[in-house]
Motif scaffolding. Structure first.
Motif, mmCIF file in Angstrom:
data_model
loop_
_atom_site.group_PDB
_atom_site.id
_atom_site.type_symbol
_atom_site.label_atom_id
_atom_site.label_comp_id
_atom_site.label_asym_id
_atom_site.label_seq_id
_atom_site.Cartn_x
_atom_site.Cartn_y
_atom_site.Cartn_z
ATOM 1 N N ALA A 1 68.431 51.816 34.918
ATOM 2 C CA ALA A 1 67.334 51.181 35.894
ATOM 3 C C ALA A 1 66.414 52.158 36.236
ATOM 4 C CB ALA A 1 68.177 50.323 37.047
ATOM 5 N N GLU A 2 66.995 53.416 36.512
ATOM 6 C CA GLU A 2 65.912 54.439 37.124
ATOM 7 C C GLU A 2 65.210 55.060 35.913
ATOM 8 O OE1 GLU A 2 65.415 55.278 40.401
ATOM 9 O OE2 GLU A 2 66.335 53.583 40.811
ATOM 10 N N HIS A 3 65.683 55.159 34.747
ATOM 11 C CA HIS A 3 65.016 55.701 33.603
ATOM 12 C C HIS A 3 64.928 54.715 32.351
ATOM 13 C CE1 HIS A 3 65.176 59.715 35.762
ATOM 14 N NE2 HIS A 3 66.518 59.220 36.246
ATOM 15 N N PRO A 4 64.241 53.954 32.480
ATOM 16 C CA PRO A 4 63.970 52.980 31.255
ATOM 17 C C PRO A 4 63.620 53.755 30.021
ATOM 18 C CG PRO A 4 62.086 52.526 32.892
ATOM 19 C CD PRO A 4 63.160 53.661 33.846
ATOM 20 N N GLU A 5 62.935 54.838 30.312
ATOM 21 C CA GLU A 5 62.366 55.500 29.104
ATOM 22 C C GLU A 5 63.741 55.902 28.244
ATOM 23 O OE1 GLU A 5 63.105 58.837 32.458
ATOM 24 O OE2 GLU A 5 62.501 56.495 32.053
ATOM 25 N N ALA A 6 64.829 56.061 28.957
ATOM 26 C CA ALA A 6 66.107 56.469 28.027
ATOM 27 C C ALA A 6 66.663 55.101 27.223
ATOM 28 C CB ALA A 6 67.096 57.077 28.827
ATOM 29 N N ARG A 7 66.152 53.813 27.573
ATOM 30 C CA ARG A 7 66.720 52.737 27.043
ATOM 31 C C ARG A 7 66.346 52.592 25.359
ATOM 32 N NH1 ARG A 7 68.949 48.109 29.071
ATOM 33 N NH2 ARG A 7 68.550 48.906 31.156
ATOM 34 N N ARG A 8 67.281 52.394 24.677
ATOM 35 C CA ARG A 8 66.880 52.366 23.131
ATOM 36 C C ARG A 8 66.036 51.066 22.983
ATOM 37 N NH1 ARG A 8 71.275 49.947 18.487
ATOM 38 N NH2 ARG A 8 69.967 50.685 16.866
ATOM 39 N N ALA A 9 65.017 51.364 22.032
ATOM 40 C CA ALA A 9 63.882 50.232 21.584
ATOM 41 C C ALA A 9 64.629 49.536 20.622
ATOM 42 C CB ALA A 9 62.894 50.922 21.430
ATOM 43 N N ALA A 10 64.344 48.176 20.477
ATOM 44 C CA ALA A 10 64.754 47.545 19.512
ATOM 45 C C ALA A 10 63.844 47.902 18.184
ATOM 46 C CB ALA A 10 64.216 46.020 19.830
ATOM 47 N N PRO A 11 64.745 47.992 16.968
ATOM 48 C CA PRO A 11 64.238 48.579 15.803
ATOM 49 C C PRO A 11 62.973 47.512 15.220
ATOM 50 C CG PRO A 11 66.269 47.691 15.393
ATOM 51 C CD PRO A 11 66.063 47.530 16.921
ATOM 52 N N ALA A 12 61.907 48.066 14.832
ATOM 53 C CA ALA A 12 60.658 47.240 14.363
ATOM 54 C C ALA A 12 61.199 46.648 12.929
ATOM 55 C CB ALA A 12 59.630 47.956 13.981
ATOM 56 N N ALA A 13 61.205 45.400 12.811
ATOM 57 C CA ALA A 13 61.776 44.679 11.485
ATOM 58 C C ALA A 13 60.855 45.127 10.313
ATOM 59 C CB ALA A 13 61.831 43.240 11.747
ATOM 60 N N THR A 14 59.631 45.520 10.333
ATOM 61 C CA THR A 14 58.762 45.710 9.240
ATOM 62 C C THR A 14 58.204 46.887 9.125
ATOM 63 O OG1 THR A 14 56.745 44.961 10.477
ATOM 64 C CG2 THR A 14 58.060 42.991 9.345
ATOM 65 N N LYS A 15 58.598 47.943 9.997
ATOM 66 C CA LYS A 15 58.143 49.245 10.019
ATOM 67 C C LYS A 15 58.626 50.007 8.628
ATOM 68 C CE LYS A 15 57.949 53.496 12.721
ATOM 69 N NZ LYS A 15 58.352 54.099 13.889
ATOM 70 N N LYS A 16 57.695 50.614 7.955
ATOM 71 C CA LYS A 16 57.748 51.316 6.712
ATOM 72 C C LYS A 16 58.435 52.621 7.066
ATOM 73 C CE LYS A 16 54.372 49.090 4.006
ATOM 74 N NZ LYS A 16 52.960 49.199 3.163
#
Length: 446
Positions: free
Chosen positions: A193-208
């Motif tokens: 909550a204090e450090h959202p920068e540490a939260r894992r982002a959802a992987p992009a489905a179409t990223k090469k």
């Protein structure tokens, strides 16, 4: 079977089927896949690894703490000689508690209290004043650490302190995660909550996928770092450091057993020896940036960027310039470098940090040992605190593990009667750890 009993059995079977329904696989429906009990994933699955976090926001509480420490520094006037500083109680060393982690000016992130840090700096300063004839290779000894701050005007000191503390504060999430991943320090309940920068982002489905550069390519200033060729004898057991790391890796609880036998980065022909006795900092920086950009700037250039004097170079300046002058601080490499006190770390933890930095981050470590003959047998005489470039490890089978590093110090350059020292070294990892811990600051740049 009687009708009432049959009815009870049927109801029981139906209840079991209803209870199992959420766990039955549903083909391509990921949400319905068979999984352990518990609907929410664990905290570790939601975390990025320490290198992949972005900058932390400086909260009002952290800003208030920074303001307090800066104000204390303003109240200190200019101090006289180094000897007077060595006899002082080191109030020039001040610490800020930033989101549950302690950062001390000129020392870095530490588990020690402010009083403990002051005491060891003052003790090292008094010992340095009593010691005569020691060879200095170019880091700041304790009196020089104190003198650099003492000789500033209150206004200049305040500006320097604020810049250092605010830069440190933006890396507090990385420090929390490093200690969590390697030392097992529990994260606060409100960490995400204090450090959202540490939260894992959802992987992009179409990223090469990013193409992997070849080991022989010479990078430009904005390209990936160069990598040493793997010796033929170790080719099967050596990991290549050229693969591009993932953009947002999750925390993986690795141990030393999970790493390959041998890993090394940086080209062995991109090395140099220091041209002045107090240039171990500029020379180490020259090699670190050479490995990134594929070209070498002069040691004098890096001495200017580092603020090097005849007294040497400060560790926090080494970290500052790595972050500003290279791409090793990108999320796909080590992330923003920090000055980390490893005085309380075990050898196993320290070695795991070295392995992770080289094998997972593919980035060099700023080593900060003291050059003593008992740790480095190639020395003809004991010397001062020092900088080296950590760039590999070798588990070495049943023999003691080895650490690979670039050594800028060649004593023969300054005294032809002494033995030559090679730039490329593979030496006892344990002795390197002890040399790092034996330095009065016992910190590294990672």
């Amino acid at each position: 079977m009687s009708r009432p009993r049959a009815l009870v059995v049927a109801i029981g079977v139906l209840a079991v089927l209803l209870a199992l329904t959420p766990f039955i696989p549903r083909g391509g429906d990921e949400d319905g896949a068979l999984r352990p009990s518990g609907d929410r994933p664990g905290k570790a699955a939601m975390l990025r690894s320490a290198n992949a976090v972005g900058p932390s926001r400086i909260s009002p509480a952290m800003q208030s703490e920074i303001d307090r420490v800066v104000a204390e520094g303003r109240s200190i006037g200019r101090t006289g000689s180094k000897a007077a500083l060595a006899r002082s109680d080191s109030h020039l060393v001040r610490c800020a508690d930033l989101d549950g982690q302690r950062y001390c000016l000129g020392v870095g992130w530490t588990d020690d209290t402010e009083a403990e840090v002051r005491a060891r700096v003052a003790s090292a300063a008094r010992a340095a004043e009593r010691r005569t004839g020691q060879i200095s290779t170019g880091d700041l000894d304790a009196p020089a650490v104190l003198a650099r701050s003492a000789r500033m005007t209150p206004k200049a000191r305040a500006a320097a302190d604020r810049a250092e503390l605010e830069s440190a504060a933006t890396a507090v999430a990385k420090v929390w995660l490093l200690r969590h991943e390697i030392q097992g320090v529990p994260l606060p309940d409100d960490f995400l909550a204090e450090h959202p920068e540490a939260r894992r982002a959802a992987p992009a489905a179409t990223k090469k996928p990013t193409p992997t550069p070849t080991p022989t390519a010479t990078p430009t200033a904005s390209a990936s770092p160069t990598t040493a060729a793997v010796p033929t004898a170790n080719a099967a057991a050596t990991a290549s450091a050229t693969a591009t790391p993932t953009a947002a890796p999750t925390v993986v609880a690795k141990t030393g057993r999970d790493y390959p036998r041998r890993v090394e980065i940086l080209k062995t022909n991109q090395t140099s020896e220091q041209t002045r006795t107090y240039y171990c900092g500029p020379t180490s920086m020259q090699m670190i940036t050479w490995g990134w950009a594929g070209k070498a700037r002069s040691q004098d250039y890096w001495a200017h960027r580092l603020g090097t004097t005849t007294s040497g170079t400060g560790m926090t300046d080494m970290v500052r310039v790595v972050n500003r002058a290279t791409g090793w601080d990108r999320k796909s490499y080590a992330g923003k470098y920090v000055t980390l006190d490893i005085g309380g770390w075990s050898y196993k933890q320290w070695m795991l940090l070295m392995m992770r930095h080289v094998a997972d981050y593919h980035a060099p470590v700023v080593l900060h040992p003291i050059l003593l003959k008992r740790y480095y047998p190639y020395l003809d005489d004991d010397a001062s605190g020092h900088y080296q470039v950590g760039r590999g490890f070798d588990k070495n089978g049943k023999k003691p593990a080895m650490l690979g590093y670039f050594e800028p110090w060649n004593q023969q350059r300054f005294d032809p009667s002494e033995p030559y020292i090679d730039r490329v070294q593979w030496r006892s990892a344990y002795k390197s750890y002890r040399a790092n811990e034996d330095h009065f600051l016992h910190n590294v740049g990672v």
